[in-house]
Design a protein around this motif. Structure first.
Motif, PDB file in Angstrom:
ATOM      1  N   ARG A  47       2.415  -6.392   6.048  1.00 32.93           N
ATOM      2  CA  ARG A  47       2.796  -6.612   7.226  1.00 32.93           C
ATOM      3  C   ARG A  47       1.856  -5.116   7.848  1.00 32.93           C
ATOM      4  O   ARG A  47       1.362  -4.488   7.485  1.00 32.93           O
ATOM      5  CB  ARG A  47       4.110  -6.624   7.459  1.00 32.93           C
ATOM      6  CG  ARG A  47       4.401  -5.860   9.172  1.00 32.93           C
ATOM      7  CD  ARG A  47       5.856  -5.994   8.114  1.00 32.93           C
ATOM      8  NE  ARG A  47       6.646  -4.672   7.505  1.00 32.93           N
ATOM      9  CZ  ARG A  47       6.598  -3.905   6.786  1.00 32.93           C
ATOM     10  NH1 ARG A  47       6.669  -5.889   5.917  1.00 32.93           N
ATOM     11  NH2 ARG A  47       6.879  -3.557   6.487  1.00 32.93           N
ATOM     12  N   ILE A  48       1.154  -5.459   9.287  1.00 29.42           N
ATOM     13  CA  ILE A  48       0.447  -4.762   9.766  1.00 29.42           C
ATOM     14  C   ILE A  48       1.738  -3.511  10.536  1.00 29.42           C
ATOM     15  O   ILE A  48       2.495  -3.663  11.382  1.00 29.42           O
ATOM     16  CB  ILE A  48      -0.760  -5.167  11.218  1.00 29.42           C
ATOM     17  CG1 ILE A  48      -1.392  -6.530  10.409  1.00 29.42           C
ATOM     18  CG2 ILE A  48      -1.517  -3.518  12.004  1.00 29.42           C
ATOM     19  CD1 ILE A  48      -2.253  -5.689   8.713  1.00 29.42           C
ATOM     20  N   ASP A  49       1.796  -1.923   9.220  1.00 29.47           N
ATOM     21  CA  ASP A  49       2.589  -1.826   9.995  1.00 29.47           C
ATOM     22  C   ASP A  49       2.819  -0.448   9.546  1.00 29.47           C
ATOM     23  O   ASP A  49       2.336   0.311   8.554  1.00 29.47           O
ATOM     24  CB  ASP A  49       4.061  -2.131   9.227  1.00 29.47           C
ATOM     25  CG  ASP A  49       5.138  -1.258   9.695  1.00 29.47           C
ATOM     26  OD1 ASP A  49       5.341   0.229  10.120  1.00 29.47           O
ATOM     27  OD2 ASP A  49       6.725  -1.255   9.336  1.00 29.47           O
ATOM     28  N   PHE A  50       1.792   0.905  10.630  1.00 25.87           N
ATOM     29  CA  PHE A  50       1.659   1.429  10.448  1.00 25.87           C
ATOM     30  C   PHE A  50       2.390   2.805   8.988  1.00 25.87           C
ATOM     31  O   PHE A  50       2.066   3.582   8.415  1.00 25.87           O
ATOM     32  CB  PHE A  50       0.892   2.294  10.969  1.00 25.87           C
ATOM     33  CG  PHE A  50      -0.164   2.587  12.233  1.00 25.87           C
ATOM     34  CD1 PHE A  50      -1.697   1.226  11.034  1.00 25.87           C
ATOM     35  CD2 PHE A  50      -0.268   2.166  13.132  1.00 25.87           C
ATOM     36  CE1 PHE A  50      -1.981   0.508  12.271  1.00 25.87           C
ATOM     37  CE2 PHE A  50      -1.960   1.739  14.008  1.00 25.87           C
ATOM     38  CZ  PHE A  50      -2.953   0.592  13.362  1.00 25.87           C
ATOM     39  N   LYS A  53       2.921   0.827   5.926  1.00 25.16           N
ATOM     40  CA  LYS A  53       1.370   0.258   4.739  1.00 25.16           C
ATOM     41  C   LYS A  53       0.584   0.751   4.661  1.00 25.16           C
ATOM     42  O   LYS A  53      -0.534   1.193   4.200  1.00 25.16           O
ATOM     43  CB  LYS A  53       1.182  -0.489   5.426  1.00 25.16           C
ATOM     44  CG  LYS A  53       2.083  -2.240   4.772  1.00 25.16           C
ATOM     45  CD  LYS A  53       2.309  -2.158   4.108  1.00 25.16           C
ATOM     46  CE  LYS A  53       3.864  -3.340   3.729  1.00 25.16           C
ATOM     47  NZ  LYS A  53       3.916  -3.738   2.841  1.00 25.16           N
ATOM     48  N   GLY A  54      -0.163   2.272   5.901  1.00 28.16           N
ATOM     49  CA  GLY A  54      -1.018   3.260   6.192  1.00 28.16           C
ATOM     50  C   GLY A  54      -1.560   2.712   6.638  1.00 28.16           C
ATOM     51  O   GLY A  54      -2.783   3.049   6.043  1.00 28.16           O
ATOM     52  N   PRO A 123      -2.805   1.046   0.737  1.00 31.20           N
ATOM     53  CA  PRO A 123      -3.100   2.706   1.152  1.00 31.20           C
ATOM     54  C   PRO A 123      -1.680   2.779   1.517  1.00 31.20           C
ATOM     55  O   PRO A 123      -1.043   3.419   2.089  1.00 31.20           O
ATOM     56  CB  PRO A 123      -3.890   2.676   2.494  1.00 31.20           C
ATOM     57  CG  PRO A 123      -3.703   1.027   2.981  1.00 31.20           C
ATOM     58  CD  PRO A 123      -3.487   0.478   1.993  1.00 31.20           C
ATOM     59  N   SER A 124      -0.828   2.363   1.499  1.00 30.25           N
ATOM     60  CA  SER A 124       1.017   2.335   1.656  1.00 30.25           C
ATOM     61  C   SER A 124       1.462   4.190   1.973  1.00 30.25           C
ATOM     62  O   SER A 124       1.051   5.355   0.701  1.00 30.25           O
ATOM     63  CB  SER A 124       2.220   1.758   1.017  1.00 30.25           C
ATOM     64  OG  SER A 124       1.213   0.535   1.026  1.00 30.25           O
ATOM     65  N   ARG A 125       2.465   4.290   3.332  1.00 25.69           N
ATOM     66  CA  ARG A 125       2.768   5.517   2.384  1.00 25.69           C
ATOM     67  C   ARG A 125       3.710   5.506   1.755  1.00 25.69           C
ATOM     68  O   ARG A 125       4.325   6.759   0.771  1.00 25.69           O
ATOM     69  CB  ARG A 125       3.737   5.728   3.916  1.00 25.69           C
ATOM     70  CG  ARG A 125       2.986   6.368   5.441  1.00 25.69           C
ATOM     71  CD  ARG A 125       3.506   6.855   6.300  1.00 25.69           C
ATOM     72  NE  ARG A 125       1.774   7.148   6.836  1.00 25.69           N
ATOM     73  CZ  ARG A 125       1.152   6.737   7.778  1.00 25.69           C
ATOM     74  NH1 ARG A 125       0.826   5.458   8.078  1.00 25.69           N
ATOM     75  NH2 ARG A 125       0.333   7.562   8.794  1.00 25.69           N
ATOM     76  N   TYR A 126       4.630   4.459   1.413  1.00 30.23           N
ATOM     77  CA  TYR A 126       5.836   4.141   0.231  1.00 30.23           C
ATOM     78  C   TYR A 126       6.197   2.826   0.041  1.00 30.23           C
ATOM     79  O   TYR A 126       5.301   1.973   0.968  1.00 30.23           O
ATOM     80  CB  TYR A 126       6.798   4.850   1.479  1.00 30.23           C
ATOM     81  CG  TYR A 126       7.456   3.858   1.996  1.00 30.23           C
ATOM     82  CD1 TYR A 126       8.583   2.877   2.235  1.00 30.23           C
ATOM     83  CD2 TYR A 126       7.300   4.746   3.833  1.00 30.23           C
ATOM     84  CE1 TYR A 126       9.228   2.480   3.203  1.00 30.23           C
ATOM     85  CE2 TYR A 126       7.486   3.818   5.103  1.00 30.23           C
ATOM     86  CZ  TYR A 126       8.685   3.110   4.320  1.00 30.23           C
ATOM     87  OH  TYR A 126       8.964   2.241   5.551  1.00 30.23           O
ATOM     88  N   THR A 168      -4.523  10.657   3.853  1.00 31.49           N
ATOM     89  CA  THR A 168      -5.837  10.520   3.742  1.00 31.49           C
ATOM     90  C   THR A 168      -6.535  11.263   3.438  1.00 31.49           C
ATOM     91  O   THR A 168      -7.297  10.215   2.955  1.00 31.49           O
ATOM     92  CB  THR A 168      -5.635  10.860   5.814  1.00 31.49           C
ATOM     93  OG1 THR A 168      -4.843  10.087   6.538  1.00 31.49           O
ATOM     94  CG2 THR A 168      -7.189  10.410   6.032  1.00 31.49           C
ATOM     95  N   ALA A 169      -6.047  12.160   3.253  1.00 29.69           N
ATOM     96  CA  ALA A 169      -7.435  13.134   1.953  1.00 29.69           C
ATOM     97  C   ALA A 169      -7.740  12.222   1.565  1.00 29.69           C
ATOM     98  O   ALA A 169      -8.454  12.040   0.567  1.00 29.69           O
ATOM     99  CB  ALA A 169      -7.530  14.900   2.312  1.00 29.69           C
TER     100      ALA A 169
END
Length: 178
Positions: A47-50, A53-54, A123-126, A168-169
């Motif tokens: 899903r395109i969800d910043f 999904k990061g 690249p998900s945040r969670y 991000t790093a």
């Protein structure tokens, strides 16, 4: 936590049929942009969800790779749609990444795209325990993910996939290594 229910509860991980995954992956070969042999094709199906999904962090990392002259060595295909699609398109355009980041949109059968990739990128945040990672593994596509909660339950870092620091790093450093 609830011992009175211990004999009434079982844990079952996401159950996915390898046979059905492979069958779905074989349903045609969608046309993707041409790829030079030295280019690594990453694919994301999400899903395109910043906030979840990061993907915004991945764009920032790829923008940094571009400044280092490394973005030409990768091609990122994103399959999916969602509330941040317009912002995602704008980020790609504003950072002049249309030569290496391609948005496919939502697809009823995304697995034929996955089998054309060199690696699955999340690249998900969670996350909980994403089925898309398991499906990629079933298809022999190594996952590149951030260190969300269940990443180490699904992937043996450096063996059958890579787990990047969840920032991000960390994404930038991981993509540099790849």
């Amino acid at each position: 936590m609830c011992p009175e229910f211990a004999d009434k509860a079982v844990y079952a991980a996401n159950i996915v049929s390898k046979e059905l995954v492979c069958q779905s992956a074989g349903q045609g070969k969608p046309k993707l942009p041409d790829k030079a042999e030295a280019v690594i094709r990453l694919i994301s199906v999400c899903r395109i969800d910043f906030s979840h999904k990061g993907l915004d962090r991945a764009v920032e990392a790829i923008t940094a790779l571009k400044a280092e002259g490394l973005a030409r060595k990768l091609q990122w295909i994103v399959v999916g749609d969602g509330g941040d699609m317009d912002a995602f398109r704008t980020m790609i355009q504003d950072n002049d990444l249309s030569e290496c980041v391609y948005l496919v949109g939502s697809q009823l059968h995304p697995l034929p795209y996955v089998v054309q990739a060199d690696a699955f990128f999340l690249p998900s945040r969670y996350e909980g325990k994403p089925i898309s990672v398991t499906e990629a593994q079933m298809l022999g596509i190594p996952p590149l993910v951030t260190a969300y909660e269940s990443a180490y339950e699904q992937i043996r870092d450096g063996v059958d996939g890579l787990i990047f620091e969840n920032s991000t790093a960390g994404i930038l450093d991981g993509l540099r290594k790849v």
